[in-house]
Enzyme design. Sequence first.
Site, PDB file in Angstrom:
ATOM      1  N   HIS A  85       0.864  -1.191   0.000  1.00  0.00           N
ATOM      2  CA  HIS A  85       0.000   0.000   0.000  1.00  0.00           C
ATOM      3  C   HIS A  85       0.899   1.239   0.000  1.00  0.00           C
ATOM      4  CE1 HIS A  85      -2.829   3.045   1.265  1.00  0.00           C
ATOM      5  NE2 HIS A  85      -3.806   2.217   0.910  1.00  0.00           N
ATOM      6  N   GLU A 153      -4.076   1.901  -7.432  1.00  0.00           N
ATOM      7  CA  GLU A 153      -4.441   2.975  -6.510  1.00  0.00           C
ATOM      8  C   GLU A 153      -3.512   4.169  -6.744  1.00  0.00           C
ATOM      9  OE1 GLU A 153      -6.625   1.640  -2.803  1.00  0.00           O
ATOM     10  OE2 GLU A 153      -4.522   1.478  -2.343  1.00  0.00           O
ATOM     11  N   GLY A 159      -7.773   9.090  -0.537  1.00  0.00           N
ATOM     12  CA  GLY A 159      -8.250   9.984   0.530  1.00  0.00           C
ATOM     13  C   GLY A 159      -8.393  11.444   0.125  1.00  0.00           C
ATOM     14  N   SER A 190     -10.368   6.984  -3.312  1.00  0.00           N
ATOM     15  CA  SER A 190     -11.546   7.851  -3.275  1.00  0.00           C
ATOM     16  C   SER A 190     -12.754   7.302  -4.025  1.00  0.00           C
ATOM     17  CB  SER A 190     -11.211   9.263  -3.794  1.00  0.00           C
ATOM     18  OG  SER A 190     -10.326   9.905  -2.902  1.00  0.00           O
ATOM     19  N   GLY A 211     -11.117   2.599   1.244  1.00  0.00           N
ATOM     20  CA  GLY A 211     -10.568   3.033   2.524  1.00  0.00           C
ATOM     21  C   GLY A 211     -11.655   3.734   3.317  1.00  0.00           C
TER      22      GLY A 211
HETATM   23  P1  PGA Z   1      -9.663   5.823   0.138  1.00  0.00           P
HETATM   24  O1  PGA Z   1      -8.455   4.827   0.470  1.00  0.00           O
HETATM   25  O2  PGA Z   1     -10.785   4.959  -0.403  1.00  0.00           O
HETATM   26  O3  PGA Z   1      -9.992   6.440   1.464  1.00  0.00           O
HETATM   27  O4  PGA Z   1      -9.161   6.799  -0.859  1.00  0.00           O
HETATM   28  C1  PGA Z   1      -8.139   3.764  -0.371  1.00  0.00           C
HETATM   29  C2  PGA Z   1      -6.900   3.086   0.148  1.00  0.00           C
HETATM   30  O5  PGA Z   1      -6.029   3.744   0.716  1.00  0.00           O
HETATM   31  O6  PGA Z   1      -6.754   1.868   0.033  1.00  0.00           O
END
Ligand code: PGA
Length: 227
Positions: A85, A153, A159, A190, A211
């Site tokens: 990650h 990602e 986020g 997101s 997330g």
């Molecule tokens: P998010 O995070 O959906 O809050 O953007 C995804 C992640 O970090 O795996």
Amino acid sequence: MKIVLNHKCYLTKSEFLKYQEEFLNIKTSHELIMCPSNLFVALFALPEVSLGVQDVSASEIGSHTGEIAASQLREMNVEYAIIGHSERRKENHEDEEIINKKIENLILQEMTPILCVGETKEEKEHGKTLEVIKEQLSILKKHNTKKIIIAYEPVWAIGTGSIPTTEEIDAVLEYIKTHFPGATLLYGGSANETNVTTLKNSKYIEGYLLGGLSLKQEKLQIFLNLC
Ligand code: PGA
């Protein structure tokens, strides 16, 4: 669709137990994989949901203070582990060599790695997205990728509320599918109950890594209904 719920370092024990009780009301035909804090692995009790973790040790069982080995997780019924990650790559300086060892350890235990790849904002602005993805995936050549899940990602999307266009996502996922046809492809960063209708236009997305949304059950239910 495969939906991975990444709780990150959120929820105390009492909050997790409340979350878990409320989660029994979630209705979906999608396959759910929950990745809570390691602390709650032994408390996990959702019959319809698979259990994952957010990381695993690069070492096998032995003298490694503070580490948790894949074989220890396997005996706790953990089936999946998020690996690489961007928060771990950045905060824990994880490089391809470490990530490769983690994948090896998981495969040895017949667990499924969920490998995260993605470019930073700066790399995107310099047109380096595919180059970065290619480099991050180079370690997979050594493995049987049929049981691997790959989550695209973009670091700048995590986020932040911003997501790439469907065309940008598909350009990356098409590249991954061509080189690793056996892998299951997810999008993360997101993804939410509002933009899922746009994300649905993708030809390659086979699931999502969530997330923030994983902690908001009402919105998560709407997301699951729409995706
Ligand atoms: P998010 O995070 O959906 O809050 O953007 C995804 C992640 O970090 O795996």
